[in-house]
Enzyme design. Structure first.
Site, PDB file in Angstrom:
ATOM      1  N   VAL A 166       0.841  -1.188   0.000  1.00 19.51           N
ATOM      2  CA  VAL A 166       0.000   0.000   0.000  1.00 19.51           C
ATOM      3  C   VAL A 166       0.882   1.246   0.000  1.00 19.51           C
ATOM      4  CG1 VAL A 166      -1.757   1.280   1.305  1.00 19.51           C
ATOM      5  CG2 VAL A 166      -1.720  -1.227   1.399  1.00 19.51           C
ATOM      6  N   CYS A 167       0.485   2.239  -0.778  1.00 21.75           N
ATOM      7  CA  CYS A 167       1.087   3.571  -0.706  1.00 21.75           C
ATOM      8  C   CYS A 167      -0.031   4.569  -0.962  1.00 21.75           C
ATOM      9  CB  CYS A 167       2.245   3.722  -1.688  1.00 21.75           C
ATOM     10  SG  CYS A 167       1.771   3.687  -3.422  1.00 21.75           S
ATOM     11  N   ARG A 168       0.306   5.771  -1.364  1.00 23.65           N
ATOM     12  CA  ARG A 168      -0.725   6.780  -1.583  1.00 23.65           C
ATOM     13  C   ARG A 168      -1.588   6.438  -2.787  1.00 23.65           C
ATOM     14  NH1 ARG A 168      -2.209  10.976  -4.482  1.00 23.65           N
ATOM     15  NH2 ARG A 168      -3.343  12.645  -3.464  1.00 23.65           N
TER      16      ARG A 168
END
Length: 194
Positions: free
Chosen positions: A71-73
């Protein structure tokens, strides 16, 4: 003719939310900076910033099973983390489609902390400010506008290569770093939930 390896499948926020609700949540590794993670993150996720993940991927590998979602932005850093872990030998990784932004859009739960600007917004501020300042100064000092041109070229390269040197540099600032996750603590937590 050699073909590039197929990218790992992504996972939609709705599908991940369903897995979480059913008690079948995969391991969630959030590769954003500690500052971004503190602002909002998926409950139960582990913060392992991209640079830390790259540096300690061998140690992490022993404590990750094949059910890992990165997960990231928005998905770009998670894709880089996927490549780093896949290169180290961890198969079947998935990237959360659209990242935490998409997760919040579907109304899935997040743990919230103090509000901070995300990395993309910081890059836009710095790049825009440099271009604006050099454009204004360029009225009086010939050639200064070329700095803005160089920033534009850098942003174009960042889009084409799906990397961002300015983002990497900004991630080193104290505002974004905060306390660096202790990799030994992350590994202990991963081990305790195996």
């Amino acid at each position: 003719m050699d073909s590039a390896p197929a990218p790992s499948p992504s996972l939609s926020p709705a599908a991940l939310h369903r897995l979480v609700q059913e008690g079948r949540a995969p391991r969630l590794l959030d590769v954003r900076t500690p500052g971004e993670f503190r602002t909002a993150h998926i409950p139960g996720s582990y913060n392992v910033p991209l640079d830390t993940l790259r540096e300690h991927r061998g140690e992490l590998l022993a404590h990750l099973d094949e059910d890992v979602v990165l997960v990231c932005r928005s998905g770009a850093r998670a894709a880089q983390a996927e490549k780093a872990l896949a290169d180290a030998g961890l198969p079947n990784l998935r990237v959360l489609e659209g990242g935490i932004v998409a997760w919040e859009t579907v109304g899935a739960p997040v743990n919230r902390g103090p509000e901070r600007w995300d990395m993309e917004r910081q890059v836009r501020l710095v790049a825009g400010s440099i271009v604006l300042a050099t454009g204004l100064v360029g009225v009086f000092v010939p050639g200064t506008h070329l700095i803005g041109t160089a920033i534009g070229a850098g942003l174009t390269y960042a889009a084409v290569s799906n990397s961002c040197m300015m983002g990497v540099l900004l991630s080193k600032l104290p505002y974004n770093r905060g306390p660096r996750p202790d990799i030994r603590k992350v590994i202990a937590e991963l081990r305790s939930t195996q």
